[in-house]
Design an enzyme around this catalytic site. Sequence first.
Site, mmCIF file in Angstrom:
data_model
loop_
_atom_site.group_PDB
_atom_site.id
_atom_site.type_symbol
_atom_site.label_atom_id
_atom_site.label_comp_id
_atom_site.label_asym_id
_atom_site.label_seq_id
_atom_site.Cartn_x
_atom_site.Cartn_y
_atom_site.Cartn_z
ATOM 1 N N LYS A 128 23.958 33.149 10.683
ATOM 2 C CA LYS A 128 24.058 34.599 10.524
ATOM 3 C C LYS A 128 23.252 36.121 9.716
ATOM 4 C CE LYS A 128 25.188 34.104 15.168
ATOM 5 N NZ LYS A 128 23.960 34.037 16.402
ATOM 6 N N ASP A 150 31.694 33.935 17.039
ATOM 7 C CA ASP A 150 32.329 33.069 17.701
ATOM 8 C C ASP A 150 33.853 33.236 17.633
ATOM 9 O OD1 ASP A 150 29.564 32.179 18.585
ATOM 10 O OD2 ASP A 150 29.730 30.274 16.446
ATOM 11 N N ASN A 177 24.606 26.653 23.252
ATOM 12 C CA ASN A 177 24.117 26.006 21.813
ATOM 13 C C ASN A 177 24.948 24.499 21.306
ATOM 14 O OD1 ASN A 177 21.684 27.371 21.402
ATOM 15 N ND2 ASN A 177 22.966 29.064 20.961
ATOM 16 N N ASP A 191 27.892 37.123 20.681
ATOM 17 C CA ASP A 191 28.081 36.340 21.953
ATOM 18 C C ASP A 191 27.895 37.364 22.984
ATOM 19 O OD1 ASP A 191 27.995 34.052 20.335
ATOM 20 O OD2 ASP A 191 30.141 34.710 19.129
ATOM 21 N N ASN A 201 17.306 33.277 22.143
ATOM 22 C CA ASN A 201 19.193 33.556 20.878
ATOM 23 C C ASN A 201 19.019 34.602 20.552
ATOM 24 O OD1 ASN A 201 20.468 32.814 18.518
ATOM 25 N ND2 ASN A 201 19.850 31.098 19.666
ATOM 26 N N TYR A 212 19.822 27.632 10.801
ATOM 27 C CA TYR A 212 20.456 28.572 12.298
ATOM 28 C C TYR A 212 21.084 26.977 13.216
ATOM 29 C CZ TYR A 212 21.287 32.177 15.393
ATOM 30 O OH TYR A 212 21.936 33.025 16.424
HETATM 31 O O1 LIG Z 1 24.036 30.903 17.427
HETATM 32 C C1 LIG Z 1 23.306 30.969 17.718
HETATM 33 O O2 LIG Z 1 22.821 30.311 18.111
HETATM 34 C C2 LIG Z 1 23.876 31.819 19.056
HETATM 35 C C3 LIG Z 1 25.416 32.361 19.081
HETATM 36 O O3 LIG Z 1 25.277 33.010 18.799
HETATM 37 C C4 LIG Z 1 25.664 30.895 19.831
HETATM 38 O O4 LIG Z 1 25.362 29.717 20.314
HETATM 39 O O5 LIG Z 1 27.599 31.069 20.510
HETATM 40 MG MG LIG Z 2 27.905 33.230 18.821
#
Ligand SMILES: O=C([O-])CC(=O)C(=O)O
Ligand SMILES: [Mg+2]
Length: 661
Positions: free
Chosen positions: A275, A353, A517, A376, A561, A204
């Site tokens: 995920k 995303d 991130n 998100d 997170n 991750y």
């Molecule tokens: O994926 C992750 O660590 C958290 C998240 O959804 C992002 O930053 O888009």
């Molecule tokens: Mg994300």
Amino acid sequence: MISLHRSCFLNNTGISGSSSPFSYKLKKLPPASVKVTALGPNRDRNSSVLIENNNNPLKEIKEDDTSSVADADPNPTVTGEDRDLYYDAAATDDQLVTPWSLSVASGYSLLRDPHHNKGLAFNEKERDSYYLRGLLPPTVISQELQVKKMMCSIRQYQVPLQKYMAMMDLQLGAIMFPPIIELNERLFYKLLTDNVEELLPVVYTPTVGEACQKYGSIFRRPQGLFISLKEKGKIHEVLRNWPQRDIQVIVVTDGERILGLGDLGCQGMGIPIGKLSLYTALGGVRPSACLPVTIDVGTNNEQLLNDEFYIGLRRRRATGQACNLIEYAELMHEFMSAVKQNYGEKVLIQFEDFANHNAFDLLAKYGTTHLVFNDDIQGTASVVLAGLVAALKVVGGTLADHRFLFLGAGEAGTGIAELIALEISKQTNMPLEEARKRISLVDSKGLIVKSRIDSLQHFKKPWAHDHEPIKKLVDAVNGIKPTVLIGTSGVGRTFTKEVVEAMAALNEKPIIFSLSNPTSQSECTAEEAYTWSQGRAIFASGSPFDPVEYKGRVFVPGQANNAYIFPGLGLGLIMSGAIRVHDDMLLAASEALAAQVTHENFDKGLIYPPFRNIRKISAHIAASVAAKAYELGLATRQPQPKDLVKYAEHCMYNPAYQSYR
Ligand SMILES: O=C([O-])CC(=O)C(=O)O
Ligand SMILES: [Mg+2]
């Protein structure tokens, strides 16, 4: 060993790609029974069928045998591996002939079947029964020892991306020769659940970000569904190409805003895959019920377009011009409709995303017709609210007593701001508009204020308060005097020394969250936050940071997170058979997470519970979300289980090996 799979082939041929396939029809008999009838001529030496059941050893059914399925629940809405079975047991009489297929996995092919391979953990009897003699060295070891061995070999890699690739090889199979790692799905999940704190940064954030950037070069085996503009008009068929039918969770991205790394086009696939591994490892959703999807409408990333190893469509993104927007909307709509048609209305679709300009619209458009959730916007909001609720126990005061300043007014920023405002309004009966006034946001053009309203995107408008325009963040800090500073800008190192010092000058215990991130995009590091605030900051970040020693004291940063939230939220939605996501479920998830922070955690300065307890945490979150679904009349699974936490735990996929009898 012969394993029974729900197949997506509807023609009853049941050929599922194994070396000696043959097919069966599975008939529904009176409740809790199944009948298995041999169909095809290609009978192999084994003629029994193993039906997987999460809570019982694999059950063997002889052909033409009517067998009762232990513990069958007349209500088919269950999770866990037994779901496959119940799924069909719920079929109506006119659906009696159901297209299950059997793939024969014994001997050599069993060792290469990720779902059933146990490697050296096959016992003597299994080695005899499943034609494994000679194919394995003589030693028999436990799964625990396999985990230990795998951890040793993963720890030998110095480079995080190599560790990531080793984990993917275990999950998917290595194409390299000689294979250094075996293909074994259960071992992959066992490894991840037992070593979650060590392996989370590998599968991750932050490593998954680098994996996406280099996906073209490290790509070894396709995983998940790639739906590009080439598949327009055929998405229904594309979904049928996926080997599993009983899908419960889809994570979908169009790759336009991968973490804080921007447009990575088709290579964003690493995110849905990552995920969904967490859905299984952290939330106990069965792996075969998870479907990663990447929608490929092109990319505006020049570097990728010019990269000969790029795996996606080599065209610019279908956004921007009006005709392209229609093309995009049509593709997404076809996808959303096909998902509902194929998997029903209880499949959870997690948007991940997407860029701001699509994320809000997709959520608004499909939020009333589908079970959708934007991680998100909503997942991040829920995890941050939980962290704030916990932090207030250290800092004092209620949410309404605090002032919040955000750097970044996109999905995460406005999503968190809105959930905080909702919670304040709920706690105080204050109108939502009033609650919003305690929250200010800074975007790339400065503080969001009334005088900018005409040029603001719709999701920023609620945050345009009466205030003088301010350009720089540090001036906004000094002008607004926030007690909480939250970074969701996607731009690294924007919480400068000046900014953190200003927060520390205003507050005895400044709350500072750097959420962007991966680590490279974090607004400041943990070390910077603690050093520049002289050890007074209460700090959390989106990607993990190691503990920091400052003036002889050790500070352990929190990891705010969304991985804390979405696995449990998803499980709660699935186990209650929810048909819509409601904001109150996100609030319930936040409260459940905050309630998991113990006195012992607080004593160590933690505002989030340790990830090593995540399965228990997820069970509590799932139970709270499910309870809310029942309360709101959005749950279809009836009757409501008495003890929802126990039920959540019962539903969870367990990666321990099952014995093959
Ligand atoms: O994926 C992750 O660590 C958290 C998240 O959804 C992002 O930053 O888009
Ligand atoms: Mg994300």
